[in-house]
Every structure is written in C-alpha cells, then in structure tokens.
Scaffold this motif. Structure first.
Motif, PDB file in Angstrom:
ATOM      1  N   GLU A   8       0.829  -1.210   0.000  1.00  0.00           N
ATOM      2  CA  GLU A   8       0.000   0.000   0.000  1.00  0.00           C
ATOM      3  C   GLU A   8       0.864   1.260   0.000  1.00  0.00           C
ATOM      4  OE1 GLU A   8      -2.990  -0.075   3.031  1.00  0.00           O
ATOM      5  OE2 GLU A   8      -3.683  -2.064   2.423  1.00  0.00           O
ATOM      6  N   LEU A   9       1.989   1.218   0.703  1.00  0.00           N
ATOM      7  CA  LEU A   9       2.886   2.376   0.710  1.00  0.00           C
ATOM      8  C   LEU A   9       3.482   2.599  -0.675  1.00  0.00           C
ATOM      9  CD1 LEU A   9       4.831   2.099   4.085  1.00  0.00           C
ATOM     10  CD2 LEU A   9       2.947   3.616   3.503  1.00  0.00           C
ATOM     11  N   VAL A  10       3.871   1.522  -1.326  1.00  0.00           N
ATOM     12  CA  VAL A  10       4.425   1.647  -2.685  1.00  0.00           C
ATOM     13  C   VAL A  10       3.356   2.207  -3.616  1.00  0.00           C
ATOM     14  CG1 VAL A  10       5.343   0.373  -4.660  1.00  0.00           C
ATOM     15  CG2 VAL A  10       6.172  -0.136  -2.352  1.00  0.00           C
ATOM     16  N   GLU A  11       2.136   1.709  -3.505  1.00  0.00           N
ATOM     17  CA  GLU A  11       1.045   2.215  -4.348  1.00  0.00           C
ATOM     18  C   GLU A  11       0.811   3.703  -4.112  1.00  0.00           C
ATOM     19  OE1 GLU A  11      -0.407   0.688  -6.867  1.00  0.00           O
ATOM     20  OE2 GLU A  11       0.944  -0.982  -6.417  1.00  0.00           O
ATOM     21  N   LEU A  12       0.830   4.119  -2.856  1.00  0.00           N
ATOM     22  CA  LEU A  12       0.636   5.532  -2.532  1.00  0.00           C
ATOM     23  C   LEU A  12       1.777   6.375  -3.100  1.00  0.00           C
ATOM     24  CD1 LEU A  12      -1.011   7.727  -1.128  1.00  0.00           C
ATOM     25  CD2 LEU A  12       0.223   7.169   0.997  1.00  0.00           C
ATOM     26  N   LEU A  13       3.015   5.902  -2.959  1.00  0.00           N
ATOM     27  CA  LEU A  13       4.159   6.623  -3.515  1.00  0.00           C
ATOM     28  C   LEU A  13       4.004   6.781  -5.020  1.00  0.00           C
ATOM     29  CD1 LEU A  13       7.059   7.829  -3.273  1.00  0.00           C
ATOM     30  CD2 LEU A  13       7.887   5.505  -3.756  1.00  0.00           C
ATOM     31  N   VAL A  14       3.673   5.698  -5.706  1.00  0.00           N
ATOM     32  CA  VAL A  14       3.507   5.748  -7.162  1.00  0.00           C
ATOM     33  C   VAL A  14       2.407   6.729  -7.541  1.00  0.00           C
ATOM     34  CG1 VAL A  14       2.786   4.405  -9.175  1.00  0.00           C
ATOM     35  CG2 VAL A  14       4.463   3.458  -7.571  1.00  0.00           C
ATOM     36  N   ASP A  15       1.294   6.679  -6.829  1.00  0.00           N
ATOM     37  CA  ASP A  15       0.177   7.591  -7.108  1.00  0.00           C
ATOM     38  C   ASP A  15       0.615   9.046  -6.967  1.00  0.00           C
ATOM     39  OD1 ASP A  15      -2.773   8.147  -7.451  1.00  0.00           O
ATOM     40  OD2 ASP A  15      -2.448   9.028  -5.448  1.00  0.00           O
ATOM     41  N   ARG A  16       1.343   9.355  -5.907  1.00  0.00           N
ATOM     42  CA  ARG A  16       1.802  10.738  -5.682  1.00  0.00           C
ATOM     43  C   ARG A  16       2.814  11.170  -6.747  1.00  0.00           C
ATOM     44  NH1 ARG A  16      -1.931  10.288  -2.363  1.00  0.00           N
ATOM     45  NH2 ARG A  16      -1.923  11.242  -0.321  1.00  0.00           N
ATOM     46  N   LEU A  17       3.750  10.279  -7.081  1.00  0.00           N
ATOM     47  CA  LEU A  17       4.756  10.616  -8.093  1.00  0.00           C
ATOM     48  C   LEU A  17       4.104  10.890  -9.447  1.00  0.00           C
ATOM     49  CD1 LEU A  17       7.520   8.036  -7.162  1.00  0.00           C
ATOM     50  CD2 LEU A  17       7.758  10.531  -7.083  1.00  0.00           C
ATOM     51  N   VAL A  18       3.152  10.058  -9.829  1.00  0.00           N
ATOM     52  CA  VAL A  18       2.455  10.255 -11.103  1.00  0.00           C
ATOM     53  C   VAL A  18       1.671  11.564 -11.063  1.00  0.00           C
ATOM     54  CG1 VAL A  18       0.605   9.330 -12.571  1.00  0.00           C
ATOM     55  CG2 VAL A  18       2.391   7.810 -11.702  1.00  0.00           C
ATOM     56  N   ASP A  19       1.071  11.862  -9.921  1.00  0.00           N
ATOM     57  CA  ASP A  19       0.337  13.120  -9.777  1.00  0.00           C
ATOM     58  C   ASP A  19       1.262  14.323  -9.967  1.00  0.00           C
ATOM     59  OD1 ASP A  19      -2.144  14.462  -9.211  1.00  0.00           O
ATOM     60  OD2 ASP A  19      -1.323  14.984  -7.233  1.00  0.00           O
ATOM     61  N   TYR A  20       2.530  14.169  -9.589  1.00  0.00           N
ATOM     62  CA  TYR A  20       3.523  15.234  -9.771  1.00  0.00           C
ATOM     63  C   TYR A  20       4.165  15.223 -11.153  1.00  0.00           C
ATOM     64  CZ  TYR A  20       3.580  16.154  -4.723  1.00  0.00           C
ATOM     65  OH  TYR A  20       3.255  16.486  -3.446  1.00  0.00           O
ATOM     66  N   ARG A  21       3.652  14.371 -12.043  1.00  0.00           N
ATOM     67  CA  ARG A  21       4.117  14.276 -13.434  1.00  0.00           C
ATOM     68  C   ARG A  21       5.458  13.562 -13.593  1.00  0.00           C
ATOM     69  NH1 ARG A  21       2.326  20.006 -16.204  1.00  0.00           N
ATOM     70  NH2 ARG A  21       0.205  19.981 -15.404  1.00  0.00           N
ATOM     71  N   ALA A  22       5.774  12.693 -12.667  1.00  0.00           N
ATOM     72  CA  ALA A  22       6.952  11.833 -12.832  1.00  0.00           C
ATOM     73  C   ALA A  22       6.507  10.593 -13.599  1.00  0.00           C
ATOM     74  CB  ALA A  22       7.519  11.433 -11.473  1.00  0.00           C
ATOM     75  N   THR A  23       7.429   9.987 -14.318  1.00  0.00           N
ATOM     76  CA  THR A  23       7.182   8.715 -14.981  1.00  0.00           C
ATOM     77  C   THR A  23       7.628   7.623 -14.018  1.00  0.00           C
ATOM     78  OG1 THR A  23       7.601   9.686 -17.137  1.00  0.00           O
ATOM     79  CG2 THR A  23       7.758   7.293 -16.982  1.00  0.00           C
ATOM     80  N   VAL A  24       6.780   6.639 -13.776  1.00  0.00           N
ATOM     81  CA  VAL A  24       7.110   5.579 -12.833  1.00  0.00           C
ATOM     82  C   VAL A  24       7.011   4.233 -13.530  1.00  0.00           C
ATOM     83  CG1 VAL A  24       6.537   4.483 -10.635  1.00  0.00           C
ATOM     84  CG2 VAL A  24       6.192   6.949 -10.922  1.00  0.00           C
ATOM     85  N   ARG A  25       8.012   3.414 -13.278  1.00  0.00           N
ATOM     86  CA  ARG A  25       8.010   2.040 -13.789  1.00  0.00           C
ATOM     87  C   ARG A  25       8.411   1.124 -12.651  1.00  0.00           C
ATOM     88  NH1 ARG A  25      10.941  -0.597 -18.981  1.00  0.00           N
ATOM     89  NH2 ARG A  25      10.372  -2.724 -18.454  1.00  0.00           N
ATOM     90  N   ARG A  26       7.883  -0.086 -12.663  1.00  0.00           N
ATOM     91  CA  ARG A  26       8.227  -1.064 -11.629  1.00  0.00           C
ATOM     92  C   ARG A  26       8.907  -2.262 -12.262  1.00  0.00           C
ATOM     93  NH1 ARG A  26       2.855  -0.671  -7.968  1.00  0.00           N
ATOM     94  NH2 ARG A  26       2.016   1.030  -9.170  1.00  0.00           N
ATOM     95  N   CYS A  27       9.760  -2.898 -11.477  1.00  0.00           N
ATOM     96  CA  CYS A  27      10.402  -4.131 -11.930  1.00  0.00           C
ATOM     97  C   CYS A  27      10.929  -4.880 -10.720  1.00  0.00           C
ATOM     98  CB  CYS A  27      11.523  -3.843 -12.930  1.00  0.00           C
ATOM     99  SG  CYS A  27      13.000  -3.126 -12.200  1.00  0.00           S
ATOM    100  N   GLY A  28      11.322  -6.115 -10.936  1.00  0.00           N
ATOM    101  CA  GLY A  28      11.981  -6.900  -9.902  1.00  0.00           C
ATOM    102  C   GLY A  28      13.466  -6.608  -9.914  1.00  0.00           C
ATOM    103  N   PRO A  29      14.190  -7.057  -8.892  1.00  0.00           N
ATOM    104  CA  PRO A  29      15.626  -6.771  -8.799  1.00  0.00           C
ATOM    105  C   PRO A  29      16.429  -7.240 -10.015  1.00  0.00           C
ATOM    106  CG  PRO A  29      14.814  -7.712  -6.748  1.00  0.00           C
ATOM    107  CD  PRO A  29      13.695  -7.800  -7.731  1.00  0.00           C
ATOM    108  N   ARG A  30      16.083  -8.350 -10.581  1.00  0.00           N
ATOM    109  CA  ARG A  30      16.836  -8.885 -11.716  1.00  0.00           C
ATOM    110  C   ARG A  30      16.568  -8.126 -13.019  1.00  0.00           C
ATOM    111  NH1 ARG A  30      16.523 -15.398 -10.758  1.00  0.00           N
ATOM    112  NH2 ARG A  30      17.451 -15.337  -8.680  1.00  0.00           N
ATOM    113  N   GLN A  31      15.494  -7.370 -13.073  1.00  0.00           N
ATOM    114  CA  GLN A  31      15.139  -6.652 -14.292  1.00  0.00           C
ATOM    115  C   GLN A  31      15.638  -5.205 -14.314  1.00  0.00           C
ATOM    116  OE1 GLN A  31      12.500  -8.487 -12.595  1.00  0.00           O
ATOM    117  NE2 GLN A  31      13.211 -10.190 -13.842  1.00  0.00           N
ATOM    118  N   VAL A  32      16.354  -4.774 -13.277  1.00  0.00           N
ATOM    119  CA  VAL A  32      16.804  -3.383 -13.202  1.00  0.00           C
ATOM    120  C   VAL A  32      17.625  -2.965 -14.433  1.00  0.00           C
ATOM    121  CG1 VAL A  32      18.251  -1.740 -11.913  1.00  0.00           C
ATOM    122  CG2 VAL A  32      16.606  -3.181 -10.707  1.00  0.00           C
TER     123      VAL A  32
END
Length: 179
Positions: A8-32
């Motif tokens: 839920e914290l990650v979801e909230l962070l992503v929501d806020r970042l997108v609201d601030y016009r940042a581009t957000v992408r998620r991945c696992g450690p091996r996909q960095v």
C-alpha cells in the motif's frame, strides 16, 4: 502507516509521483538493467555517481560517465544536451511522493540530481516510508544535507502558467524495484 515494504505504501508513492508528473516504472531486482536501458532509450550519455552499482547500466548501450572517475564532472558536463543522471535515493516518502537524497554512495553530489535535464531515480520498495518523521528517522546520518525531490522541477508565473525545468530536471523517471 504500515511497514516499509507494505504494498500500500508503494502504491501511494507511485500515485503521488504520477500526480507530480513523474514517470514511474516497476520491476523486480533482476530486471533493473533492462528496465533502466528501456527508460533511457536513446539518451546518448548517462552520468552516475562513482560508487553506483555497475550492474544498473549493464544493459545500457550509450556512454556512461562516472562522477569522480577520475575527476568530478563540471556543471558544463552535467548541463550538456543529451545528458541524463541515474541515482538511487536514501528513502522515499509515500504520503508526499518525495524522494530524499542524502549524498549516499548511489546518490552522489547534490549537483548530479539538480543540473541534468533528466533524473532517473532507483527506489527499492524497502526504502519507502509512510510519512516524513519515519523517513527522517531512517536517514543514516541526519546531519548530512538532503535533497528533496517531488516530481520534475516546476514553477508557475503570476498567471499560474506551469514551467518545468527552471530549478532542476525537467523530467523525473522513477524505477521502483519490488521484491
């Protein structure tokens, strides 16, 4: 607000970042490496702090410059066309959508995150704190200067026309690394 790795914290962070016009992408450690290479696309030059993990950019095909290898990069180096910077962060605040950089090994000097036109920040899910007090308590050395990043640099004139990139990067990309 929950535990640092709480989804839920990650979801909230992503929501806020997108609201601030940042581009957000998620991945696992091996996909960095692949995720960073895709986000950087055709960027010709990437700057990283000297001690940043080499594997981060192992899939990136452009030019990589390490700050401090052998000398610190100049403002002109960082402000050149086509330069992006990739850093980590010390902690991220879900409630405010803010990234805290404290000059740690994967973050480098403040200049790195303030001068280039594009900043890509790698955030591990375990670095996400609920609020400001929790985030500040997590800093390794609370006496170090910190840079707070909440979206691309933006300001508005008296007529409320938004202008991006005046006091920092015009574009902010965030790669959230989940377990």
């Amino acid at each position: 607000m929950g535990t640092p790795a709480d989804g839920e914290l990650v979801e909230l962070l992503v929501d806020r970042l997108v609201d601030y016009r940042a581009t957000v992408r998620r991945c696992g450690p091996r996909q960095v490496p692949e995720a960073l290479a895709e986000l950087l696309g055709e960027v010709p030059t990437v700057v990283v702090p000297g001690p940043a993990p080499a594997e981060w950019l192992s899939a990136y095909l452009g030019r990589i410059r390490r700050d401090g290898d052998p000398d610190p990069l100049t403002v002109a180096d960082l402000d050149a066309p086509g330069v992006a910077v990739v850093t980590g962060c010390a902690v991220a605040i879900a409630q405010t959508g803010t990234l805290l950089l404290d000059g740690g090994p994967d973050q480098g000097r403040r200049l790195l995150s303030l001068v280039p036109d594009r900043h890509l920040c790698v955030v591990r899910a375990t670095q996400v704190a609920g609020g400001v007090p929790e985030a500040l308590a997590r800093l390794a050395d609370p006496t170090r200067p910190i840079t707070l990043v909440s979206g691309p640099s933006a300001t508005s004139d008296i007529e409320l026309d938004r202008v991006e990139g005046v006091h920092g990067p015009r574009r902010l990309d965030v790669l959230v690394v989940t377990d």
